[in-house]
Write an enzyme that holds these catalytic residues in place. Structure first.
Site, PDB file in Angstrom:
ATOM      1  N   LYS A  52      39.155  -6.578 -12.754  1.00 62.28           N
ATOM      2  CA  LYS A  52      39.185  -5.132 -13.016  1.00 62.28           C
ATOM      3  C   LYS A  52      39.057  -4.347 -11.713  1.00 62.28           C
ATOM      4  O   LYS A  52      39.714  -3.333 -11.519  1.00 62.28           O
ATOM      5  CB  LYS A  52      38.060  -4.737 -13.983  1.00 62.28           C
ATOM      6  CG  LYS A  52      38.336  -5.212 -15.394  1.00 62.28           C
ATOM      7  CD  LYS A  52      37.507  -4.473 -16.405  1.00 62.28           C
ATOM      8  CE  LYS A  52      37.722  -5.037 -17.792  1.00 62.28           C
ATOM      9  NZ  LYS A  52      38.922  -4.513 -18.443  1.00 62.28           N
ATOM     10  N   LYS A 112      47.890 -14.948 -20.009  1.00 65.21           N
ATOM     11  CA  LYS A 112      47.407 -15.489 -21.293  1.00 65.21           C
ATOM     12  C   LYS A 112      47.763 -14.554 -22.451  1.00 65.21           C
ATOM     13  O   LYS A 112      47.867 -13.335 -22.265  1.00 65.21           O
ATOM     14  CB  LYS A 112      45.909 -15.782 -21.242  1.00 65.21           C
ATOM     15  CG  LYS A 112      45.006 -14.634 -21.527  1.00 65.21           C
ATOM     16  CD  LYS A 112      43.584 -15.118 -21.827  1.00 65.21           C
ATOM     17  CE  LYS A 112      42.786 -13.927 -22.336  1.00 65.21           C
ATOM     18  NZ  LYS A 112      41.680 -14.199 -23.160  1.00 65.21           N
ATOM     19  N   LYS A 128      45.061  -9.749 -26.781  1.00 64.40           N
ATOM     20  CA  LYS A 128      45.097  -8.608 -27.709  1.00 64.40           C
ATOM     21  C   LYS A 128      45.588  -7.358 -27.009  1.00 64.40           C
ATOM     22  O   LYS A 128      46.124  -6.462 -27.632  1.00 64.40           O
ATOM     23  CB  LYS A 128      43.692  -8.328 -28.219  1.00 64.40           C
ATOM     24  CG  LYS A 128      43.157  -9.337 -29.175  1.00 64.40           C
ATOM     25  CD  LYS A 128      41.690  -9.032 -29.423  1.00 64.40           C
ATOM     26  CE  LYS A 128      40.950 -10.289 -29.766  1.00 64.40           C
ATOM     27  NZ  LYS A 128      39.611 -10.304 -29.216  1.00 64.40           N
TER      28      LYS A 128
END
Ligand code: ATP
Ligand code: LTN
Length: 328
Positions: A111, A193, A196
């Site tokens: 991040k 990967k 969501k």
């Protein structure tokens, strides 16, 4: 009986990666181990969630746990916030974890590297809450996908440090990473990967996707021009990913799959992967539809919360006495 514990964040709709990497493994283990599978709803709000959507996802998540085959009489299912001891132990462990350790966590570092704005303190300290989730139940094993291994390792370090400082208190858990399916990749970009938070929505098959949509996503999966169905994640990440999906859902080995599709094109292979995926989704969705508006969700949570609270409050009490913040 050895104890196994894992949590899933109800951040969005659960997907095939969550099913293959985590949920299906919990189901397999529930006869052999004492499984604790909770919904990590506190972890979810480390990144802002629209409250109404989060509430829907929470309910869906419990329903999907049940629809995927978790039996509330065998597996302890509950919401993290219903057992408040997690947060309290989380703070105590936070006081026994160093900034330097948290600075090294990949999820946090990613991040920072992406220069994301307004990263919450929750994101930074969340591995300590995750440690509390695990240590409060003296779990032996923590089945997680590859991405979570580092957090379980931190949890081990924190447990060892605490035990050395305050006397033997916590069991030191082991991560359990599945050999196949620990990292299901995005169908549209097999170097990332399946997640969501997939922006395009094309790379991720959700457990509640309608079957036509799911089939289309598999059929459009990015592959390569080599033309051979073989497991070679470096040069053929897309095909290798589809092989992982097929192997996890059908129990066929990579060798068997390669043999079966020798001389055939990717189209035939993709069609069969789509069939296996759709069969799995169809079964899950049929059960989900039966569960979602029934009282099975509340019943499962009632049983699970009671069991979890009993274990957690005992451990927290022991910890607080050892640390000295409770009058004996
Ligand atoms: P996402 O990136 O989709 O938001 P996550 O890993 O951040 O998911 P969870 O939903 O809590 O968060 O993950 C639940 C479990 O599913 C974890 O054990 C995680 O390792 C596993 N998991 C998540 N994505 C995958 C994947 N693509 N392949 C295999 N396992 C996965
Ligand atoms: N951090 C995990 C979810 C999670 C978890 C846990 C997993 C929270 N607490 C305890 C295993 C054990 C994630 O982001 N997937």
């Amino acid at each position: 009986m050895k104890r196994m514990l894992s949590g899933i964040k109800p951040t969005g709709q659960l997907h095939l990666g969550n099913y293959i990497g985590a949920l299906s493994k919990f189901v397999e283990y529930q006869d052999e181990y004492e499984v604790i599978a909770f919904i990590a709803n506190l972890h979810t709000i480390t990144v802002y969630q629209e409250p109404k959507e989060l509430q829907k996802n929470l309910k869906d998540c419990v329903a999907l746990y049940l629809a995927c085959g978790l039996d509330p009489n065998k597996t302890t299912i509950f919401l993290q916030t219903d057992v408040m001891e997690h947060a309290q132990l989380g703070f105590i462990l936070c006081c026994n974890t160093y900034m330097g350790e948290l600075n090294r966590m990949t999820q946090y570092k990613d991040k920072i590297a992406k220069d994301e704005k307004n990263i919450s303190c929750g994101i930074f300290t969340y591995p300590t809450l995750m440690s509390a989730d695990i240590l409060i139940y003296d779990a032996d094993f923590v089945p997680v996908g590859e991405d979570q291994k580092q957090h379980v390792e931190l949890c081990r370090d924190v447990a060892i440090r605490f035990n050395n400082k305050f006397g033997n208190t916590f069991k030191v858990p082991e991560p359990l990473i599945p050999k196949v399916g620990a990292r299901i990749m995005s169908l549209s970009d097999p170097t990332k990967k399946m997640s969501k938070s997939d922006e395009t929505n094309k790379g991720c098959v959700y457990l509640l996707d309608n079957l036509k949509t799911a089939r289309k996503k598999i059929m459009s999966a990015v592959t390569d021009s080599i033309g051979i169905v073989q497991y070679d994640p470096e040069n053929q990440p897309g095909i290798s990913n589809l092989m992982q999906i097929m192997s996890s859902l059908s129990d066929k080995s990579f060798e068997e799959i390669t043999k079966e599709y020798e001389g055939k094109g990717y189209g035939d292979f993709k069609k069969d992967v789509a069939n296996v995926v759709c069969d799995t989704l169809e079964k899950i969705q049929a059960d989900y539809n039966e569960i979602i508006n029934s009282n099975k969700i509340q019943e499962a949570l009632d049983i699970g919360t009671k069991k979890a609270k009993e274990m957690a409050s005992k451990k927290l009490n022991e910890v607080q006495i050892k640390v000295g913040i409770e009058i004996k």
